[in-house]
Motif scaffolding. Structure first.
Motif, PDB file in Angstrom:
ATOM      1  N   LYS A  29       0.782  -1.228   0.169  1.00 22.01           N
ATOM      2  CA  LYS A  29      -0.106   0.149   0.031  1.00 22.01           C
ATOM      3  C   LYS A  29       1.007   1.363   0.123  1.00 22.01           C
ATOM      4  CE  LYS A  29      -4.141  -1.886   0.670  1.00 22.01           C
ATOM      5  NZ  LYS A  29      -4.587  -3.143   0.669  1.00 22.01           N
ATOM      6  N   ILE A  30       1.939   1.200  -0.954  1.00 19.23           N
ATOM      7  CA  ILE A  30       2.898   2.410  -0.748  1.00 19.23           C
ATOM      8  C   ILE A  30       2.114   3.691  -1.308  1.00 19.23           C
ATOM      9  CG2 ILE A  30       3.923   1.581  -3.192  1.00 19.23           C
ATOM     10  CD1 ILE A  30       6.605   2.680  -1.818  1.00 19.23           C
ATOM     11  N   ASN A  31       1.174   3.462  -2.079  1.00 18.59           N
ATOM     12  CA  ASN A  31       0.542   4.683  -2.753  1.00 18.59           C
ATOM     13  C   ASN A  31      -0.126   5.349  -1.410  1.00 18.59           C
ATOM     14  OD1 ASN A  31       1.099   3.958  -5.181  1.00 18.59           O
ATOM     15  ND2 ASN A  31      -1.026   3.467  -5.987  1.00 18.59           N
TER      16      ASN A  31
ATOM     17  N   LEU B 217      -0.168  10.084   2.199  1.00 16.65           N
ATOM     18  CA  LEU B 217      -0.255  10.524   3.608  1.00 16.65           C
ATOM     19  C   LEU B 217       0.953  11.544   3.922  1.00 16.65           C
ATOM     20  CD1 LEU B 217      -1.147   7.332   5.622  1.00 16.65           C
ATOM     21  CD2 LEU B 217      -2.383   9.587   5.754  1.00 16.65           C
ATOM     22  N   VAL B 218       1.940  11.226   3.177  1.00 16.62           N
ATOM     23  CA  VAL B 218       3.173  12.035   3.453  1.00 16.62           C
ATOM     24  C   VAL B 218       2.905  13.413   2.730  1.00 16.62           C
ATOM     25  CG1 VAL B 218       5.590  12.459   2.619  1.00 16.62           C
ATOM     26  CG2 VAL B 218       4.850  10.141   3.557  1.00 16.62           C
ATOM     27  N   LEU B 219       2.575  13.282   1.502  1.00 16.66           N
ATOM     28  CA  LEU B 219       2.205  14.520   0.906  1.00 16.66           C
ATOM     29  C   LEU B 219       1.064  15.453   1.503  1.00 16.66           C
ATOM     30  CD1 LEU B 219       1.966  13.317  -2.793  1.00 16.66           C
ATOM     31  CD2 LEU B 219       3.760  14.867  -1.787  1.00 16.66           C
TER      32      LEU B 219
ATOM     33  N   PRO C 215       7.013   4.710  10.418  1.00 15.82           N
ATOM     34  CA  PRO C 215       8.150   4.525   9.396  1.00 15.82           C
ATOM     35  C   PRO C 215       9.263   5.245   9.549  1.00 15.82           C
ATOM     36  CG  PRO C 215       5.974   3.988   8.324  1.00 15.82           C
ATOM     37  CD  PRO C 215       5.754   4.761   9.526  1.00 15.82           C
ATOM     38  N   THR C 216      10.600   4.893   9.494  1.00 15.73           N
ATOM     39  CA  THR C 216      11.753   5.737   9.544  1.00 15.73           C
ATOM     40  C   THR C 216      11.829   6.775   8.474  1.00 15.73           C
ATOM     41  OG1 THR C 216      13.117   3.838  10.081  1.00 15.73           O
ATOM     42  CG2 THR C 216      14.199   5.612   9.706  1.00 15.73           C
ATOM     43  N   PRO C 217      11.200   6.703   7.072  1.00 12.14           N
ATOM     44  CA  PRO C 217      10.983   7.721   6.242  1.00 12.14           C
ATOM     45  C   PRO C 217      10.418   9.021   6.911  1.00 12.14           C
ATOM     46  CG  PRO C 217      10.877   6.050   4.985  1.00 12.14           C
ATOM     47  CD  PRO C 217      10.862   5.480   6.605  1.00 12.14           C
TER      48      PRO C 217
ATOM     49  N   GLY D 232      -4.490  19.474  10.870  1.00 13.85           N
ATOM     50  CA  GLY D 232      -4.058  18.651   9.635  1.00 13.85           C
ATOM     51  C   GLY D 232      -2.650  17.724  10.222  1.00 13.85           C
ATOM     52  N   LEU D 233      -1.885  18.382  10.690  1.00 16.57           N
ATOM     53  CA  LEU D 233      -0.641  18.042  11.068  1.00 16.57           C
ATOM     54  C   LEU D 233      -0.802  16.744  12.123  1.00 16.57           C
ATOM     55  CD1 LEU D 233       1.929  20.759  11.545  1.00 16.57           C
ATOM     56  CD2 LEU D 233       2.286  18.848   9.853  1.00 16.57           C
ATOM     57  N   GLY D 234      -1.754  17.122  13.111  1.00 17.54           N
ATOM     58  CA  GLY D 234      -1.833  16.092  14.098  1.00 17.54           C
ATOM     59  C   GLY D 234      -2.705  14.935  13.778  1.00 17.54           C
ATOM     60  N   LEU D 235      -3.671  15.007  12.729  1.00 16.63           N
ATOM     61  CA  LEU D 235      -4.544  14.022  12.345  1.00 16.63           C
ATOM     62  C   LEU D 235      -3.558  13.064  11.465  1.00 16.63           C
ATOM     63  CD1 LEU D 235      -7.308  12.718  11.949  1.00 16.63           C
ATOM     64  CD2 LEU D 235      -7.537  14.076   9.773  1.00 16.63           C
ATOM     65  N   VAL D 236      -3.116  13.781  10.321  1.00 17.56           N
ATOM     66  CA  VAL D 236      -1.961  12.733   9.487  1.00 17.56           C
ATOM     67  C   VAL D 236      -0.981  12.037  10.255  1.00 17.56           C
ATOM     68  CG1 VAL D 236      -0.684  12.933   7.628  1.00 17.56           C
ATOM     69  CG2 VAL D 236      -2.629  14.179   7.532  1.00 17.56           C
ATOM     70  N   SER D 237      -0.495  12.783  11.394  1.00 14.99           N
ATOM     71  CA  SER D 237       0.647  12.295  12.002  1.00 14.99           C
ATOM     72  C   SER D 237       0.134  10.909  12.932  1.00 14.99           C
ATOM     73  CB  SER D 237       1.390  13.283  13.044  1.00 14.99           C
ATOM     74  OG  SER D 237       0.146  13.536  14.153  1.00 14.99           O
ATOM     75  N   TYR D 238      -0.970  11.052  13.239  1.00 19.82           N
ATOM     76  CA  TYR D 238      -1.676   9.788  14.210  1.00 19.82           C
ATOM     77  C   TYR D 238      -1.810   8.656  12.924  1.00 19.82           C
ATOM     78  CZ  TYR D 238      -4.972   6.827  16.212  1.00 19.82           C
ATOM     79  OH  TYR D 238      -5.689   5.648  16.847  1.00 19.82           O
ATOM     80  N   CYS D 239      -2.438   8.950  11.787  1.00 17.96           N
ATOM     81  CA  CYS D 239      -2.424   7.992  10.798  1.00 17.96           C
ATOM     82  C   CYS D 239      -0.964   7.508  10.410  1.00 17.96           C
ATOM     83  CB  CYS D 239      -3.035   8.644   9.510  1.00 17.96           C
ATOM     84  SG  CYS D 239      -4.714   9.036   9.509  1.00 17.96           S
ATOM     85  N   LEU D 240       0.045   8.364  10.255  1.00 16.48           N
ATOM     86  CA  LEU D 240       1.545   7.707   9.951  1.00 16.48           C
ATOM     87  C   LEU D 240       2.157   6.792  11.445  1.00 16.48           C
ATOM     88  CD1 LEU D 240       2.536  10.646   8.177  1.00 16.48           C
ATOM     89  CD2 LEU D 240       2.444   8.490   7.186  1.00 16.48           C
TER      90      LEU D 240
END
Length: 578
Positions: free
Chosen positions: A86-88, A93-95, A213-215, A119-127
């Motif tokens: 699921k790299i897409n 998510l990174v974008l 993930p490390t990236p 937005g940062l808080g929500l996406v950081s949780y997903c990551l």
């Protein structure tokens, strides 16, 4: 190979946008120009919703560097995450993460800042929960709930800003410095920045976020999530200089810097050591910012982004080759097996220590000399210099465990430098870690200035770094003797190594017990007494009265006779009273 095309498109487009923004930032800086754009989204009767953007040299330069690091991280992820089906989703998510940061950087308005902030808080949780296991879920929940405190503080600041009639804070800071309203807003903004930048007592989430993930760690810890708080305070810097708020922040950030540097010397997880070094550098940025030197804080923010992203990328390459093993005690002799990665790691480590003429030297040396020249107390002075020594100490300890000796891993590992895509991503940041400091120094500080200090203060930084490096290396080298000593003092070692028990306080004190208490209150009050005296009691009363009404509606002669007798009695009673 569909995912490769998405990665390439993301990488190339971000690189080009980054270059364009950097040229614009230099132009804006040289001609001292700022661009304020207002876009009317909706206009209804007398109400208009306006979106405002501020483009000045600071926002453009920060955006260009965030995009540069993001592009190299996406390029690096092409190989690091190549086994992920699921790299897409990961790239998207990174974008989204980068887009949220862009929105936060260019916003002169608290409402639009909140959009980027959340937005940062929500996406950081997903990551953080990307690798779906119990540890990741716990880390994600700790990250999300810790950051919610800052979100609430920002919402309260938005409510207080109504006193000025607009949320464009950029217009009000200068004139309202001594105003009580702006002092309260400044306090709330400081609280929000402290949670986002993981200052004491909100530090526990930052090492926990290493479950990502490390990236993502390379992106989060260099230029996006944790730097959002510092950047917000840079915008509100006028409220910190020569105020009680600034003195409070100086104390807290100094303790954070000291605590993180001390904890990193007792940590054996490779990623957590680098995470604690990020926390230490964030404390340094906050400290110098609270003293009023916002340009210095911004300079260190940018210079730190290069070598910290490189450190995480090197750590990711090492973990990849070590079959996902992160314990530095299992490493050793990596400079023989992975020379290119080891060289990049050593350069990033030296830049972090402040090795002359690397990126970290220009900002750290300038900060420490400015501190030596400033009017601060002995405690803060000690924290600045001792924490710098601790930085070199854990960096040399890391080099000892990973680079020297023999490989200590028990299983068969094929160690090599054949991850060419990862290496190219690292080499891009290697160039910036070497050249970035002097380049940014010449750009940001256009007017030459000289800090004149006595020789012992000039050499103090160098002496502290050398002493810290010697202690870090030799304590690791003769670790048997010191290890036994640490067993004798295991309570102190446990206290220092666990970030002064902050993870326990955060999980139990901030999450578990408040949630347990909240559940108890809901059960006893909302679903208990308030139900008994409120809606449930009303419900029972209505049932009872409706039953009486039902009896009356039955048209029974006995009832009417009874009611007639009652009416006669009441009438006679009233006549007698009159």
């Amino acid at each position: 190979m569909k995912y490769l095309s998405i990665c390439y498109i993301g990488f190339i487009s971000l690189i080009f946008i980054s270059g364009g923004l950097f040229i614009m930032s230099i132009n804006f800086l040289l001609i001292d120009f700022s661009l304020f754009i207002e876009w009317e989204v909706v206009s209804l009767n007398s109400m208009s919703i306006v979106m405002a953007f501020l483009f000045d040299w600071m926002s453009l330069m920060f955006m260009s560097i965030v995009l540069l690091i993001s592009s190299l991280v996406i390029y690096y992820s092409m190989e690091y995450m190549s086994e992920d089906k699921k790299i897409n989703r990961f790239i998207m998510l990174v974008l989204m993460f980068v887009l949220s940061m862009m929105l936060l950087i260019i916003s002169p308005n608290l409402i639009s800042i909140l959009l980027g902030w959340d937005g940062l808080g929500l996406v950081s949780y997903c990551l953080v929960i990307y690798f779906q296991n119990i540890k990741s879920y716990n880390a994600g929940m700790l990250t999300a709930l810790s950051n919610r405190i800052g979100d609430v503080a920002l919402l309260l600041a938005i409510a207080w800003m109504l006193n000025y009639g607009s949320w464009n804070y950029i217009f009000y800071i200068e004139m309202q410095k001594m105003d009580m309203e702006m002092f309260i807003i400044g306090g709330l903004i400081t609280l929000a920045a402290m949670t986002k930048s993981a200052q004491i007592p909100f530090s526990a989430w930052l090492p926990a976020a290493m479950a990502a993930p490390t990236p993502v760690s390379a992106l989060v810890h260099s230029s996006t999530l944790v730097t959002a708080g510092v950047y917000l305070l840079i915008r509100f810097n006028i409220l910190l200089a020569d105020t009680y708020l600034g003195q409070f922040l100086l104390f807290i950030s100094g303790l954070t810097m000291f605590m993180a540097g001390l904890g990193a010397n007792f940590e054996f997880d490779l990623k957590k050591i680098i995470a604690l070094s990020t926390l230490s550098q964030l404390g340094l940025m906050m400290s110098i910012l609270s003293m009023g030197f916002y340009k210095l804080a911004f300079f260190h923010l940018l210079a730190h982004a290069f070598f910290k992203a490189l450190l995480f990328m090197c750590a990711g390459a090492i973990i990849h080759n070590m079959n996902d093993n992160q314990d530095i005690r299992m490493m050793g002799g990596l400079c023989v097996h992975m020379p290119m990665t080891s060289s990049c790691l050593n350069v990033a480590n030296l830049a972090l220590c402040g090795m002359p003429f690397l990126a970290g030297f220009y900002s750290k040396d300038l900060i420490l000399e400015t501190v030596s020249m400033s009017y601060i107390n002995m405690f803060s002075f000690f924290l600045f210099f001792f924490s710098t020594g601790l930085t070199v100490c854990y960096s040399l300890r890391l080099v000892y465990y990973t680079m020297t000796g023999d490989l200590n891993c028990s299983s068969l590992n094929v160690l090599n430098d054949e991850g060419w895509i990862m290496l190219k991503g690292m080499l891009g940041l290697l160039v910036m870690s070497v050249l970035g400091g002097c380049m940014l120094n010449w750009l940001i500080f256009l007017t030459p200035s000289m800090i004149c200090l006595p020789i012992y203060l000039k050499l103090l930084t160098l002496f502290v770094c050398l002493m810290g490096g010697m202690v870090g290396y030799f304590v690791s080298y003769v670790n048997l003797f010191f290890f036994n000593k640490s067993l004798y003092n295991n309570k102190i070692v446990m206290f220092i190594g666990s970030m002064w028990f902050m993870p326990y306080l955060s999980t139990y004190g901030v999450i578990f017990y408040p949630l347990f208490l909240g559940g108890y209150i809901v059960k006893s009050m909302d679903q208990g007494w308030s139900e008994y005296f409120g809606s449930q009691q009303l419900y029972k009363s209505l049932i009872k009265y409706s039953q009486i009404n039902q009896i009356v509606q039955n048209n029974n002669l006995k009832i009417y006779l009874l009611l007639f007798v009652l009416w006669i009695i009441i009438l006679l009673s009233l006549m007698l009273l009159m």
